[in-house]
Scaffold this active site. Structure first.
Site, short mmCIF file in Angstrom:
data_model
loop_
_atom_site.label_atom_id
_atom_site.label_comp_id
_atom_site.label_asym_id
_atom_site.label_seq_id
_atom_site.Cartn_x
_atom_site.Cartn_y
_atom_site.Cartn_z
N ASP A 198 0.83 -1.20 0.00
CA ASP A 198 0.00 0.00 0.00
C ASP A 198 0.87 1.25 0.00
O ASP A 198 0.62 2.21 -0.74
CB ASP A 198 -0.93 -0.02 1.21
CG ASP A 198 -1.76 1.25 1.32
OD1 ASP A 198 -2.61 1.48 0.44
OD2 ASP A 198 -1.55 2.03 2.28
N GLU A 205 -1.88 -5.49 -3.77
CA GLU A 205 -0.95 -4.71 -2.95
C GLU A 205 0.19 -5.58 -2.44
O GLU A 205 1.36 -5.14 -2.40
CB GLU A 205 -1.68 -4.06 -1.79
CG GLU A 205 -2.59 -2.92 -2.21
CD GLU A 205 -3.22 -2.19 -1.04
OE1 GLU A 205 -3.39 -0.97 -1.14
OE2 GLU A 205 -3.54 -2.85 -0.02
#
EC number: 3.1.26.3
Length: 232
Positions: A50, A122
């Site tokens: 992220d 991610e």
């Protein structure tokens, strides 16, 4: 997960890993880790991925759109770095079919779940970063997110609140979601539509827009706001 499966995934990603353990971990959901105690799952990689994604997209926007204000860049980035965009990437590379998860999770629809696929993207970004470095992962991100970036810049992204609503409700089992057009007003060239979203025969949201799709999305957003508020 055998070496032939890993090679297939690598070909879809356009990345060939030095450390295949990173790729396996990125594709392992926590439910699989609970079922097989020695398996390392992808939540820590998701956390790192992220931040890597945020950095690379922020840097790209900062360097390439100097005429945009901080507020405009923030809005654009929020459209790019979000669950829906990550899910779009996952669909393109058929990621859901490769994620390792428990039988129970799979039976309840986990393989199609938006959040699980988005989290895995991610995690893969983190795995690429750790295996190849920041320069490589930057190019990897810009390649896979190119279409989404262009749509965000041109204000062509419509947030899919209907899918998010369905995803949230699926966690509690099967429910019936209905969108009901209640009225429309205005001339044909500028007609405004009003829609209710009804969940298991209970009114949960109202929305309006200049197309039926927009009205349904806005109704779904209101229902999401209510339901997520109840979950806090």
């Amino acid at each position: 997960m055998n070496r032939y499966t890993l090679k297939e995934i690598e070909e879809n990603l356009g990345v060939f890993f030095n450390n295949h353990t990173l790729l396996k971990t990125a594709l392992t959901h926590s439910s699989f880790g609970n079922q097989f105690k020695d398996a390392e799952y992808n939540e820590r990689l998701e956390f790192l991925g992220d931040s890597v994604l945020q950095l690379c997209i922020t840097e790209y926007l900062f360097n390439n759109y100097k005429h945009k204000t901080e507020g405009e860049l923030t809005k654009i980035r929020s459209l790019i770095v979000c669950e829906n965009s990550l899910y779009e990437i996952a669909k393109k590379i058929n990621l859901g079919s490769y994620i390792r998860m428990s039988k129970g999770e799979e039976i309840t629809g986990g393989r199609e779940r938006i959040s699980i696929q988005a989290d895995a993207v991610e995690a893969i970004i983190a795995a690429v970063y750790l295996d190849k470095g920041i320069g490589f992962v930057r190019d990897f991100i810009l390649l896979h997110f190119e279409e989404i970036i262009n749509k965000a810049i041109n204000n062509e992204i419509v947030l899919d609140f209907k899918t998010k609503l369905q995803e949230l409700l699926q966690k509690d089992g099967e429910v019936v979601i209905q969108y009901e057009l209640t009225k429309f007003e205005g001339p044909p060239h500028r007609r405004k539509f009003f829609t209710n979203v009804v969940i298991d025969k209970k009114l949960m949201g109202e929305g309006s827009g200049y197309s039926k799709k927009e009205a349904e999305q806005n109704a779904a957003k209101q229902a999401l706001d209510i339901l997520e508020g109840k979950h806090e």
